[in-house]
Design an enzyme around this catalytic site. Structure first.
Site, short mmCIF file in Angstrom:
data_model
loop_
_atom_site.label_atom_id
_atom_site.label_comp_id
_atom_site.label_asym_id
_atom_site.label_seq_id
_atom_site.Cartn_x
_atom_site.Cartn_y
_atom_site.Cartn_z
N ASN A 49 0.87 -1.42 0.04
CA ASN A 49 0.30 0.05 -0.02
C ASN A 49 0.89 1.45 0.21
O ASN A 49 1.91 1.36 0.67
CB ASN A 49 -1.06 0.08 1.25
CG ASN A 49 -0.46 -0.19 2.40
OD1 ASN A 49 0.47 -0.70 2.70
ND2 ASN A 49 -0.99 0.58 3.45
N ILE A 50 0.41 2.22 -0.74
CA ILE A 50 1.11 3.53 -1.02
C ILE A 50 0.31 4.62 -0.74
O ILE A 50 -0.95 4.79 -1.58
CB ILE A 50 1.79 3.52 -2.64
CG1 ILE A 50 2.78 2.09 -2.53
CG2 ILE A 50 2.57 4.73 -2.60
CD1 ILE A 50 3.18 2.17 -4.06
N GLU A 51 0.64 5.14 0.36
CA GLU A 51 -0.48 6.45 0.76
C GLU A 51 0.36 7.44 0.25
O GLU A 51 1.31 7.85 -0.43
CB GLU A 51 -0.62 6.29 2.19
CG GLU A 51 -1.12 5.18 2.73
CD GLU A 51 -1.38 5.06 4.19
OE1 GLU A 51 -0.87 5.83 5.02
OE2 GLU A 51 -2.08 4.03 4.61
N CYS A 60 -4.16 0.76 -2.77
CA CYS A 60 -3.92 -0.37 -1.83
C CYS A 60 -2.95 -1.45 -2.19
O CYS A 60 -2.55 -1.44 -3.63
CB CYS A 60 -5.33 -1.22 -1.70
SG CYS A 60 -6.61 -0.53 -0.93
N GLU A 62 -3.17 -4.78 -3.04
CA GLU A 62 -3.65 -5.51 -4.01
C GLU A 62 -3.59 -4.97 -5.17
O GLU A 62 -3.31 -5.35 -6.33
CB GLU A 62 -5.05 -6.18 -3.60
CG GLU A 62 -5.20 -6.83 -2.29
CD GLU A 62 -5.66 -5.80 -1.16
OE1 GLU A 62 -4.90 -4.87 -1.03
OE2 GLU A 62 -6.29 -6.18 -0.35
N CYS A 93 -10.37 -4.69 0.19
CA CYS A 93 -11.65 -3.79 0.17
C CYS A 93 -12.48 -3.94 -1.13
O CYS A 93 -12.01 -4.52 -2.13
CB CYS A 93 -10.90 -2.06 0.48
SG CYS A 93 -10.38 -1.50 -1.19
N CYS A 96 -10.63 -3.03 -4.29
CA CYS A 96 -9.73 -3.98 -4.74
C CYS A 96 -10.53 -5.34 -5.43
O CYS A 96 -10.11 -5.89 -6.26
CB CYS A 96 -8.91 -4.45 -3.71
SG CYS A 96 -7.68 -3.32 -3.53
N1 THU Z 1 -5.28 -1.31 2.51
C1 THU Z 1 -4.78 -2.10 1.73
O1 THU Z 1 -3.68 -1.97 1.07
N2 THU Z 1 -5.47 -3.18 1.33
C2 THU Z 1 -6.73 -3.46 1.87
O2 THU Z 1 -7.46 -4.50 1.36
C3 THU Z 1 -7.11 -2.61 2.85
C4 THU Z 1 -6.64 -1.45 3.19
C5 THU Z 1 -4.47 -0.06 2.71
C6 THU Z 1 -5.15 1.17 2.38
C7 THU Z 1 -4.33 2.06 3.41
O3 THU Z 1 -2.91 2.39 3.02
C8 THU Z 1 -4.26 1.35 4.73
O4 THU Z 1 -4.60 0.13 4.25
C9 THU Z 1 -5.47 1.84 5.70
O5 THU Z 1 -6.72 1.87 5.15
#
Ligand code: THU
Length: 138
Positions: A49-51, A60, A62, A93, A96
């Site tokens: 995951n890259i915010e 996300c 995935e 989520c 995804c």
């Molecule tokens: N996130 C994912 O990478 N995959 C998921 O299936 C659920 C959420 C990440 C997104 C965000 O960076 C962090 O988790 C919190 O929501």
């Protein structure tokens, strides 16, 4: 019917998902996620995951993994493994699930975590009656 995913491939996928979480860029949520995708070619692609400071732009794990696979020319996904360093597994989520559906409507989904708890299911169960490429065929 595709051949079953062997135990050794599953182990490789799980190891890759765990490793991928180490590169997580999640300074805002502090929630690390790693994903590994098995493509029909047999290759494994990973993502994390890259915010972003503009929070809504987070990507996300995935989707990072699937977009990497698709960018390498893959068009069919057989399995997605999600790892979070949490006591309980994390499920993909909604966004995804929709992206997995594009390339893997029959994909297996495995969620693993720090504990021995795990979820093994299919995309079809997580996103029943999905809208997808088939709906746009004339
Ligand atoms: N996130 C994912 O990478 N995959 C998921 O299936 C659920 C959420 C990440 C997104 C965000 O960076 C962090 O988790 C919190 O929501």
């Amino acid at each position: 019917m595709p051949s079953p995913i062997t135990l050794s491939v599953r182990r490789r996928l799980e190891k890759a998902a765990r490793a991928a979480a180490k590169a997580s860029y999640s300074p805002y949520s502090k929630f690390r996620v790693g994903a590994a995708v098995l493509a029909s070619s047999g290759k494994i692609y990973t993502g994390t995951n890259i915010e972003n400071a503009s929070y809504g732009l987070a990507n996300c794990a995935e989707r990072s993994a699937i977009f990497t696979a698709a960018s390498q020319g893959e068009r069919a996904i057989r399995c997605v493994v999600v790892f979070t360093p949490t006591p309980a597994p994390t499920m993909p989520c909604g966004a995804c699930r929709q992206v997995i559906n594009e390339f893997g409507p029959d994909a297996s989904i495995i969620s693993i975590c720090h504990s021995a708890e795990r979820v093994e299911t299919t995309l079809d169960r997580l996103l029943p009656a999905a809208f997808g490429p088939k709906n746009l065929k004339p």
